[in-house]
Scaffold this motif. Sequence first.
Motif, PDB file in Angstrom:
ATOM      1  N   GLY A 228      41.025   4.172  12.117  1.00 34.53           N
ATOM      2  CA  GLY A 228      41.027   3.605  10.801  1.00 34.53           C
ATOM      3  C   GLY A 228      39.743   3.815  10.422  1.00 34.53           C
ATOM      4  O   GLY A 228      39.036   4.918  10.759  1.00 34.53           O
ATOM      5  N   LYS A 229      39.107   2.874   9.511  1.00 34.62           N
ATOM      6  CA  LYS A 229      37.874   3.212   9.336  1.00 34.62           C
ATOM      7  C   LYS A 229      36.747   2.570  10.024  1.00 34.62           C
ATOM      8  O   LYS A 229      37.255   1.545  10.692  1.00 34.62           O
ATOM      9  N   GLU A 230      35.452   3.132   9.994  1.00 33.75           N
ATOM     10  CA  GLU A 230      34.510   2.601  10.966  1.00 33.75           C
ATOM     11  C   GLU A 230      34.166   1.235  10.500  1.00 33.75           C
ATOM     12  O   GLU A 230      34.193   0.745   9.225  1.00 33.75           O
ATOM     13  N   ASN A 231      33.820   0.232  11.335  1.00 33.10           N
ATOM     14  CA  ASN A 231      33.558  -1.214  11.251  1.00 33.10           C
ATOM     15  C   ASN A 231      34.802  -2.000  10.520  1.00 33.10           C
ATOM     16  O   ASN A 231      34.455  -2.962  10.192  1.00 33.10           O
ATOM     17  N   GLU A 232      35.895  -1.553  10.860  1.00 27.99           N
ATOM     18  CA  GLU A 232      36.983  -2.485  10.351  1.00 27.99           C
ATOM     19  C   GLU A 232      37.800  -2.696  11.496  1.00 27.99           C
ATOM     20  O   GLU A 232      38.721  -3.291  11.386  1.00 27.99           O
ATOM     21  N   GLY A 233      37.346  -2.383  12.625  1.00 28.37           N
ATOM     22  CA  GLY A 233      38.031  -2.882  14.067  1.00 28.37           C
ATOM     23  C   GLY A 233      38.579  -4.334  14.095  1.00 28.37           C
ATOM     24  O   GLY A 233      39.614  -4.500  14.469  1.00 28.37           O
ATOM     25  N   PHE A 234      37.644  -5.171  13.648  1.00 28.92           N
ATOM     26  CA  PHE A 234      37.695  -6.543  13.723  1.00 28.92           C
ATOM     27  C   PHE A 234      39.182  -6.737  12.777  1.00 28.92           C
ATOM     28  O   PHE A 234      40.138  -7.495  13.375  1.00 28.92           O
ATOM     29  N   LYS A 235      39.266  -6.818  11.651  1.00 29.35           N
ATOM     30  CA  LYS A 235      40.500  -6.882  10.951  1.00 29.35           C
ATOM     31  C   LYS A 235      41.475  -6.231  11.458  1.00 29.35           C
ATOM     32  O   LYS A 235      42.619  -6.992  11.457  1.00 29.35           O
ATOM     33  N   GLN A 236      41.611  -5.000  12.093  1.00 27.41           N
ATOM     34  CA  GLN A 236      42.554  -4.460  12.537  1.00 27.41           C
ATOM     35  C   GLN A 236      42.914  -5.045  13.647  1.00 27.41           C
ATOM     36  O   GLN A 236      44.195  -5.328  13.886  1.00 27.41           O
ATOM     37  N   PHE A 237      42.244  -5.620  14.749  1.00 26.22           N
ATOM     38  CA  PHE A 237      42.850  -6.295  15.843  1.00 26.22           C
ATOM     39  C   PHE A 237      43.310  -7.605  15.347  1.00 26.22           C
ATOM     40  O   PHE A 237      44.326  -8.175  16.161  1.00 26.22           O
ATOM     41  N   LEU A 238      43.082  -8.304  14.256  1.00 27.45           N
ATOM     42  CA  LEU A 238      43.658  -9.418  14.026  1.00 27.45           C
ATOM     43  C   LEU A 238      44.837  -9.359  13.510  1.00 27.45           C
ATOM     44  O   LEU A 238      45.831  -9.921  13.953  1.00 27.45           O
ATOM     45  N   THR A 239      45.176  -8.067  12.793  1.00 29.33           N
ATOM     46  CA  THR A 239      46.449  -7.785  12.421  1.00 29.33           C
ATOM     47  C   THR A 239      47.176  -7.453  13.646  1.00 29.33           C
ATOM     48  O   THR A 239      48.503  -7.808  13.747  1.00 29.33           O
ATOM     49  N   THR A 240      46.773  -6.624  14.573  1.00 29.25           N
ATOM     50  CA  THR A 240      47.487  -6.383  15.628  1.00 29.25           C
ATOM     51  C   THR A 240      47.962  -7.718  16.351  1.00 29.25           C
ATOM     52  O   THR A 240      49.091  -7.779  16.827  1.00 29.25           O
ATOM     53  N   LEU A 241      47.103  -8.556  16.740  1.00 30.94           N
ATOM     54  CA  LEU A 241      47.385  -9.625  17.276  1.00 30.94           C
ATOM     55  C   LEU A 241      48.473 -10.415  16.727  1.00 30.94           C
ATOM     56  O   LEU A 241      49.105 -11.443  17.353  1.00 30.94           O
ATOM     57  N   ASP A 242      48.452 -10.438  15.371  1.00 32.94           N
ATOM     58  CA  ASP A 242      49.439 -11.254  14.737  1.00 32.94           C
ATOM     59  C   ASP A 242      50.926 -10.830  15.059  1.00 32.94           C
ATOM     60  O   ASP A 242      51.760 -11.632  15.459  1.00 32.94           O
ATOM     61  N   ALA A 243      50.836  -9.668  15.153  1.00 37.91           N
ATOM     62  CA  ALA A 243      52.346  -8.965  15.639  1.00 37.91           C
ATOM     63  C   ALA A 243      52.594  -9.391  17.239  1.00 37.91           C
ATOM     64  O   ALA A 243      53.552  -9.568  17.429  1.00 37.91           O
ATOM     65  N   GLY A 244      51.525  -9.086  17.866  1.00 36.94           N
ATOM     66  CA  GLY A 244      51.634  -9.297  19.174  1.00 36.94           C
ATOM     67  C   GLY A 244      52.040 -10.925  19.513  1.00 36.94           C
ATOM     68  O   GLY A 244      52.781 -11.039  20.590  1.00 36.94           O
ATOM     69  N   ARG A 245      51.571 -11.620  18.650  1.00 40.38           N
ATOM     70  CA  ARG A 245      51.884 -13.058  18.954  1.00 40.38           C
ATOM     71  C   ARG A 245      53.471 -13.437  18.907  1.00 40.38           C
ATOM     72  O   ARG A 245      53.948 -14.053  19.487  1.00 40.38           O
ATOM     73  N   VAL A 246      54.054 -12.784  17.919  1.00 41.33           N
ATOM     74  CA  VAL A 246      55.501 -12.560  17.657  1.00 41.33           C
ATOM     75  C   VAL A 246      56.095 -12.065  18.983  1.00 41.33           C
ATOM     76  O   VAL A 246      56.971 -12.673  19.465  1.00 41.33           O
ATOM     77  N   ALA A 247      55.628 -10.966  19.439  1.00 35.24           N
ATOM     78  CA  ALA A 247      56.414 -10.467  20.350  1.00 35.24           C
ATOM     79  C   ALA A 247      56.262 -11.347  21.671  1.00 35.24           C
ATOM     80  O   ALA A 247      57.231 -11.361  22.444  1.00 35.24           O
ATOM     81  N   ILE A 248      55.031 -11.845  21.962  1.00 37.07           N
ATOM     82  CA  ILE A 248      55.127 -12.741  23.231  1.00 37.07           C
ATOM     83  C   ILE A 248      55.688 -13.885  22.968  1.00 37.07           C
ATOM     84  O   ILE A 248      56.132 -14.451  23.992  1.00 37.07           O
ATOM     85  N   ALA A 249      55.642 -14.581  21.831  1.00 39.02           N
ATOM     86  CA  ALA A 249      56.671 -15.511  21.560  1.00 39.02           C
ATOM     87  C   ALA A 249      58.223 -15.339  21.763  1.00 39.02           C
ATOM     88  O   ALA A 249      58.866 -16.093  22.520  1.00 39.02           O
ATOM     89  N   ALA A 250      58.548 -14.041  21.686  1.00 37.29           N
ATOM     90  CA  ALA A 250      59.855 -13.717  21.817  1.00 37.29           C
ATOM     91  C   ALA A 250      60.020 -13.518  23.416  1.00 37.29           C
ATOM     92  O   ALA A 250      61.315 -13.746  23.801  1.00 37.29           O
ATOM     93  N   MET A 251      59.084 -12.935  24.150  1.00 40.07           N
ATOM     94  CA  MET A 251      59.029 -12.729  25.418  1.00 40.07           C
ATOM     95  C   MET A 251      59.327 -14.271  26.007  1.00 40.07           C
ATOM     96  O   MET A 251      60.153 -14.388  26.828  1.00 40.07           O
ATOM     97  N   ALA A 252      58.650 -15.194  25.518  1.00 39.08           N
ATOM     98  CA  ALA A 252      58.879 -16.702  26.090  1.00 39.08           C
ATOM     99  C   ALA A 252      60.227 -17.303  26.008  1.00 39.08           C
ATOM    100  O   ALA A 252      60.883 -17.858  26.667  1.00 39.08           O
ATOM    101  N   VAL A 253      60.775 -16.827  24.578  1.00 41.62           N
ATOM    102  CA  VAL A 253      62.040 -17.287  24.465  1.00 41.62           C
ATOM    103  C   VAL A 253      63.056 -16.715  25.501  1.00 41.62           C
ATOM    104  O   VAL A 253      63.970 -17.130  25.928  1.00 41.62           O
ATOM    105  N   GLY A 254      62.800 -15.444  25.461  1.00 37.86           N
ATOM    106  CA  GLY A 254      63.762 -14.683  26.663  1.00 37.86           C
ATOM    107  C   GLY A 254      63.608 -15.335  28.105  1.00 37.86           C
ATOM    108  O   GLY A 254      64.786 -15.160  28.824  1.00 37.86           O
ATOM    109  N   LEU A 255      62.538 -15.636  28.399  1.00 37.27           N
ATOM    110  CA  LEU A 255      62.306 -16.166  29.821  1.00 37.27           C
ATOM    111  C   LEU A 255      62.926 -17.544  29.864  1.00 37.27           C
ATOM    112  O   LEU A 255      63.580 -17.995  30.822  1.00 37.27           O
TER     113      LEU A 255
END
Length: 382
Positions: A228-255
Amino acid sequence: MNWQTNEEHQMIRRMVREFAEKEIAPRAEEIDATDEFPEDLFRRMGELGIIGLPFPEKYGGSGGDYMSLVIALEEIARVSGSMAITLDAQTSLYCEPVYLFGSETQREKYLTPAASGDKIGAFGLTEPQAGSDAGATRTRAVRDEATGEWVINGQKIFITNGSIADYVVITAKTDPEAGTRGISAFIVERGTPGFEPGRDEKKMGLKGSVTSELFFEDCRIPAENLLGKENEGFKQFLTTLDAGRVAIAAMAVGLAQGAFDKALAYAQERQQFGQPIAKFQAIQWMLAEMATEIDAARLLVNRAAGLRAQDERFTKEAAMAKLFATEMSESVCYKAIQIHGGYGYVREYEVERMYRDQRLCAIGEGTNQIQRLVIARQILGR
Ligand SMILES: Cc1cc2nc3c(=O)[nH]c(=O)nc-3n(C[C@H](O)[C@H](O)[C@H](O)COP(=O)(O)OP(=O)(O)OC[C@H]3O[C@@H](n4cnc5c(N)ncnc54)[C@H](O)[C@@H]3O)c2cc1C
């Protein structure tokens, strides 16, 4: 806003459940006992199209949506938390940012082989001094003006798939004066001189999933590996973590679902005072509460995944799903052990492993204290 599952999602659930029950479940105990990464099962998830579920076919994916991925994560976590977190790290933490922020060339080179399971990916955000405060990253990337290369120095810790990854997306400071606006993301390949994995952690649960330190010492990567663009890594990882949080929530439901299924069966088999313990109201109440809590969490997960699939904002909904589902899994797995009595505390019965495995869900991808902060900020409009 539609967050219902459709016929295709049901088909994916049936396919992944069959795979999980036939091929992963019989090995779940061995994976926990040996703490060895089952590479063959990882490759099978690739072959079956599970890893690439939410990505277009042209990038090695299966052309599904984010809902398909959370269904798959739930079904895999139902039998093995370790395989679920491996999938989570591969798909939602590594492939997702490459897909969302990568150039066409980067997608072809770094997403396609990972979405098909031929290559392993990891996401390196956390550092010794930058956990919840991930913006405090000390890893530094400096551009060599003569060659255009980036020179990376720093350390990452607790990285899922870290030491076995072919490719790692990492964050590093590119403009130290600019705070969170001075962080960029990069793709680093295994074998690049100056990039070395450190030790793999010995964990309470999720054994067989690799969690590693990563070291970067004058590690030179080509200019085109900036993601992506230089100096936009913080914004990018916040977006990545939003999706990751849904994924880990799904994992908790499965367990939790896995532990509930075991407890329900056990309650009907185990006899005390001349009758199955499921006849006691105390046990029935626990089962009723568990079933209700799991359903409620699944609905929150589906809502967040549905918003993600429709490209709508879902930061608050992802944090709510993560917070609720991961506290639910603690409570449901606790009750599953309680229903098993002494047998719940010994290794022979799987609820003991599920209880240990689910504990990470309230910590990874932002602790539940951080989820409360995120939700409060959204509610207060900050
Ligand atoms: C098994 C495992 C796998 C992981 N996989 C990855 C991965 O693949 N990639 C990656 O980058 N990271 C990964 N992590 C790291 C994980 O995301 C962090 O552990 C987590 O974000 C918390 O950071 P920390 O451990 O430094 O805790 P800290 O941030 O030090 O938190 C310690 C305590 O303080 C609380 N706290 C901190 N700040 C606040 C605040 N502002 N308000 C209230 N309470 C606060 C926390 O909630 C927690 O209770 C993994 C961790 C584990 C254990």
